[in-house]
Every structure is written in C-alpha cells, then in structure tokens.
Design an enzyme around this catalytic site. Structure first.
Site, PDB file in Angstrom:
ATOM      1  N   ASN A   7      -5.861 -12.276   2.919  1.00 27.57           N
ATOM      2  CA  ASN A   7      -5.558 -10.957   2.372  1.00 27.57           C
ATOM      3  C   ASN A   7      -6.871 -10.186   2.322  1.00 27.57           C
ATOM      4  O   ASN A   7      -7.725 -10.442   1.464  1.00 27.57           O
ATOM      5  CB  ASN A   7      -4.946 -11.093   0.970  1.00 27.57           C
ATOM      6  CG  ASN A   7      -4.452  -9.779   0.412  1.00 27.57           C
ATOM      7  OD1 ASN A   7      -4.857  -8.702   0.854  1.00 27.57           O
ATOM      8  ND2 ASN A   7      -3.584  -9.854  -0.577  1.00 27.57           N
ATOM      9  N   ARG A  46      -2.167 -10.716   5.978  1.00 27.43           N
ATOM     10  CA  ARG A  46      -1.499  -9.544   5.421  1.00 27.43           C
ATOM     11  C   ARG A  46      -2.031  -8.303   6.129  1.00 27.43           C
ATOM     12  O   ARG A  46      -3.231  -8.064   6.166  1.00 27.43           O
ATOM     13  CB  ARG A  46      -1.774  -9.415   3.921  1.00 27.43           C
ATOM     14  CG  ARG A  46      -1.186  -8.146   3.311  1.00 27.43           C
ATOM     15  CD  ARG A  46      -1.553  -8.020   1.854  1.00 27.43           C
ATOM     16  NE  ARG A  46      -1.073  -6.751   1.303  1.00 27.43           N
ATOM     17  CZ  ARG A  46      -1.821  -5.902   0.625  1.00 27.43           C
ATOM     18  NH1 ARG A  46      -3.104  -6.173   0.410  1.00 27.43           N
ATOM     19  NH2 ARG A  46      -1.310  -4.786   0.155  1.00 27.43           N
ATOM     20  N   HIS A 135       3.695  -2.602  -0.460  1.00 22.41           N
ATOM     21  CA  HIS A 135       3.899  -3.758  -1.345  1.00 22.41           C
ATOM     22  C   HIS A 135       5.123  -4.574  -0.935  1.00 22.41           C
ATOM     23  O   HIS A 135       5.690  -5.301  -1.743  1.00 22.41           O
ATOM     24  CB  HIS A 135       4.072  -3.333  -2.811  1.00 22.41           C
ATOM     25  CG  HIS A 135       2.841  -2.790  -3.455  1.00 22.41           C
ATOM     26  ND1 HIS A 135       2.862  -1.750  -4.356  1.00 22.41           N
ATOM     27  CD2 HIS A 135       1.538  -3.130  -3.331  1.00 22.41           C
ATOM     28  CE1 HIS A 135       1.641  -1.474  -4.759  1.00 22.41           C
ATOM     29  NE2 HIS A 135       0.809  -2.303  -4.149  1.00 22.41           N
ATOM     30  N   ARG A 194      -5.277   5.834  -8.512  1.00 25.54           N
ATOM     31  CA  ARG A 194      -4.516   6.742  -7.667  1.00 25.54           C
ATOM     32  C   ARG A 194      -3.617   7.616  -8.530  1.00 25.54           C
ATOM     33  O   ARG A 194      -3.060   7.162  -9.530  1.00 25.54           O
ATOM     34  CB  ARG A 194      -3.665   5.981  -6.660  1.00 25.54           C
ATOM     35  CG  ARG A 194      -4.456   5.139  -5.682  1.00 25.54           C
ATOM     36  CD  ARG A 194      -3.531   4.380  -4.753  1.00 25.54           C
ATOM     37  NE  ARG A 194      -4.192   3.228  -4.174  1.00 25.54           N
ATOM     38  CZ  ARG A 194      -3.562   2.166  -3.684  1.00 25.54           C
ATOM     39  NH1 ARG A 194      -2.231   2.121  -3.716  1.00 25.54           N
ATOM     40  NH2 ARG A 194      -4.236   1.159  -3.175  1.00 25.54           N
ATOM     41  N   GLU A 325       2.371 -13.032  -2.866  1.00 25.39           N
ATOM     42  CA  GLU A 325       2.429 -12.591  -1.473  1.00 25.39           C
ATOM     43  C   GLU A 325       2.050 -13.719  -0.523  1.00 25.39           C
ATOM     44  O   GLU A 325       2.511 -13.763   0.613  1.00 25.39           O
ATOM     45  CB  GLU A 325       1.509 -11.397  -1.241  1.00 25.39           C
ATOM     46  CG  GLU A 325       1.939 -10.117  -1.923  1.00 25.39           C
ATOM     47  CD  GLU A 325       1.190  -9.866  -3.206  1.00 25.39           C
ATOM     48  OE1 GLU A 325       0.984  -8.692  -3.546  1.00 25.39           O
ATOM     49  OE2 GLU A 325       0.794 -10.845  -3.872  1.00 25.39           O
TER      50      GLU A 325
END
Length: 339
Positions: A7, A46, A135, A194, A325
């Site tokens: 990742n 990923r 996601h 964000r 994940e």
C-alpha cells in the site's frame, strides 16, 4: 499462497506479509526488513484509480502498467504514489507475479443516476467525467466481513469508512449503488485535511478574490481544510467537542441518511477505518441522530472492533469492523492467479 501486500503512501510503503491462511506473518517497516522472513509467492498492489477500464484485479505486465500510468491525469495526487510503489518493490523482488487491485473497482457499476454529473455531455465524454468513488477495497472487505458476522450480506448496508480520508458507501445485495466520493477523493464528508463538499460557486469566488492558481486552490482543499481548518488539528483523538466535531457529525449523519435513501431503507450500518473503529463519541453522536432509521447503539460499547454494538432488538444492526484492505487485496491476488 503467501502474499506481500503493498500500500503505497505519499512518503512510505505500508507492507503486510500474509501467510496461506491470511495470517499476518509480519508488517515490515520497509523492504529491507523482508530479509529473514518467509519469501512471498506473489505481490498485491493497492492502486487508487482504475478509471472506467479496470473493474477487477488484474495481473500486472508492461501493457497494464502503461494503461494504469495513463490514468494519472484522473488522479495526479494519488496515481504516481501507486506507480512508485510498484517500481520500488519490483526492483527488490523482480521475479514474482504482481496483481493490481483498484480502489475504484467496487464502485465501477454504480447506477448511471448515481455516477453522472449534470455537466455538458461533450465534457463528460471527452474527459471521462463521472463519479468514480474511492476506498473501494475497504468498502468491499467491510461488506464481506459484515456478511460473515451476520450470517449473510445485508440486503441494505451502509459502510462508513472514517479515517484521514472518509467516505460512505450504499451497498445493495453486495454491490455498491452510491458513494460520497466522486471524480476525486475530495467530494463528500469532512476529512482530516480535505474539505469535502463545498459550493463550487464559493470556490470560484475565492479563486478570483485570493488570486489563487488551480494548483494553489487544490493544495488548500487537500491539505489545509477539513478538521485541520476547523480545529487546528487533523487528529480526531484530540477533538472532543466544539464546532469541528459538530460539523463532522452533521455531515456524517446527513450522508448516512442519503445513502439509506439510495437503498430504500437500512438493515445494517458499519463503521470502519481509524476514526470509525476508535472514535466512540463520533459513533455515538452519529447514531443519536439516526434513531428515526432504527439505529441504536449500546452506550456501553467502547473501543471495540469486529463487534455488533447495537442495542438488543434494534431494527438496524450496527457493526464496528477493522479495516483490512490487505485481506481484500490478497483475495484479489488469489482470484487472479488461481484462474
């Protein structure tokens, strides 16, 4: 099959070495720490953006990598990190099969009503403008895990991935039918740094008055907004009350209700990601405003994962699920290599 999951972040690689049964052998700090560990049989990467083309995991070769690289224009802040991760790991482990798993893939078949922006058709066709969602690896894993915990995947499920980045996903019978992130990961909920949703007219107004370049405005929206702008910190663990938490929970509740509307009702609600798993107050305050949907959380449920935190008899089952994940990527690697 022993799998190394990669990742790639902005300044580091997060690595997980999983055994044949998905047991974590190690989470090495860097590639040099792989020495002395069992050798992996394959690598799973990923990749943030698969565009409209990559809707499933895919074996990496020169052609696929070139097509992934061509998507950089759609994700200029994220795609280069994924590509750097691929390059870095390949230099150390050049002979292993590599599989790319995409964060956008879970949302690839959104209904047109959910995926389409009300923008001129010429722009949409020329630039591939649509809501891609992100996601997806986390939402997909949480969906599978919820199914395992409840005996079957709920017919109407909302997954809340709440971390530094945050997004919601409406899952109908195991398929994503709506999500809060869009063409970029800026859309939707308030996040650590964000902004989430902002009136586009406000941004145009600010751009003119502050004489901001597109790059400068993007930097503010990505790195200087969200909780950081509201509370002076991006760390939810340091925010216990005040405007920042009120805004965060307000947007979260509204988003969950919107996802529920897309599903026509709600059978189960999942919290995952660092905030979703550990911010007990956020979960509790969100649930307090969703009682009209049948959500009721046990006030005694504290910092717990992979658990049902619903009150007995609640119409909606509320679960806390650890974000994994890495397991979703490993499943994708096995699917591709065992075909």
């Amino acid at each position: 099959m022993r799998i190394l999951v990669v990742n790639a972040g902005s300044s580091s690689l997060k690595l997980s070495l999983l055994d044949h049964d998905d047991t974590v052998i190690a989470r090495p700090a860097d590639l040099s720490a792989l020495r002395g560990l069992p050798e992996p049989d394959a690598i799973g990467h990923r990749v943030v953006h698969g565009g409209a083309e990559f809707t499933d995991p895919v074996l990496l070769d020169a052609d696929v990598e070139a097509r992934i690289r061509a998507l950089t224009e759609l994700a200029p802040l994220h795609q280069p990190k994924s590509l750097r991760g691929i390059d870095t790991v390949r230099r150390v482990l050049p002979d292993l099969p590599e599989v790319a798993c995409f964060d956008t893939a879970f949302h690839a078949h959104l209904p047109e009503a959910a995926a389409t922006y009300a923008l001129p058709a010429a722009w949409r066709q020329r630039y591939g403008l649509r809501r891609y969602g992100f996601h997806g690896l986390s939402h997909a894993y949480a969906t599978r895990r919820a199914g395992a915990m409840l005996g079957a995947v709920p017919r109407r499920l909302v997954v809340c991935h709440l971390g530094a980045g945050a997004s919601l996903c409406a899952v109908a019978g195991g398929r994503s039918v709506d999500t809060t992130m869009g063409f970029t990961p800026l859309e939707g909920l308030v996040m650590a740094t964000r902004s989430g949703d902002v009136d586009p007219g406000l941004l145009l107004w600010l751009q003119e008055r502050e004489n901001l370049s597109p790059a400068a405005l993007a930097d503010v929206l990505e790195h200087e907004s969200g909780l950081l702008a509201l509370a002076g910190t991006a760390d939810m663990r340091a925010i216990h009350d005040g405007l920042a938490l009120d805004v965060y929970v307000h947007r979260l509740r509204a988003g969950i209700a919107g996802m529920t509307a897309a599903l026509g009702g709600l059978d189960a609600l999942v919290f995952t990601g660092g905030v979703g798993e550990h911010a007990v107050g956020v979960r509790r305050r969100a649930a307090e405003g969703l009682g009209f949907l049948g959500v009721a959380v046990d006030p005694a449920a504290e910092d717990t994962v992979d658990a049902d935190i619903s009150v007995p008899g609640a119409a909606v089952r509320t679960l806390v699920i650890a974000a994994r994940e890495d397991l979703e990527i490993a499943a994708g690697v096995r699917t591709v290599l065992n075909r």
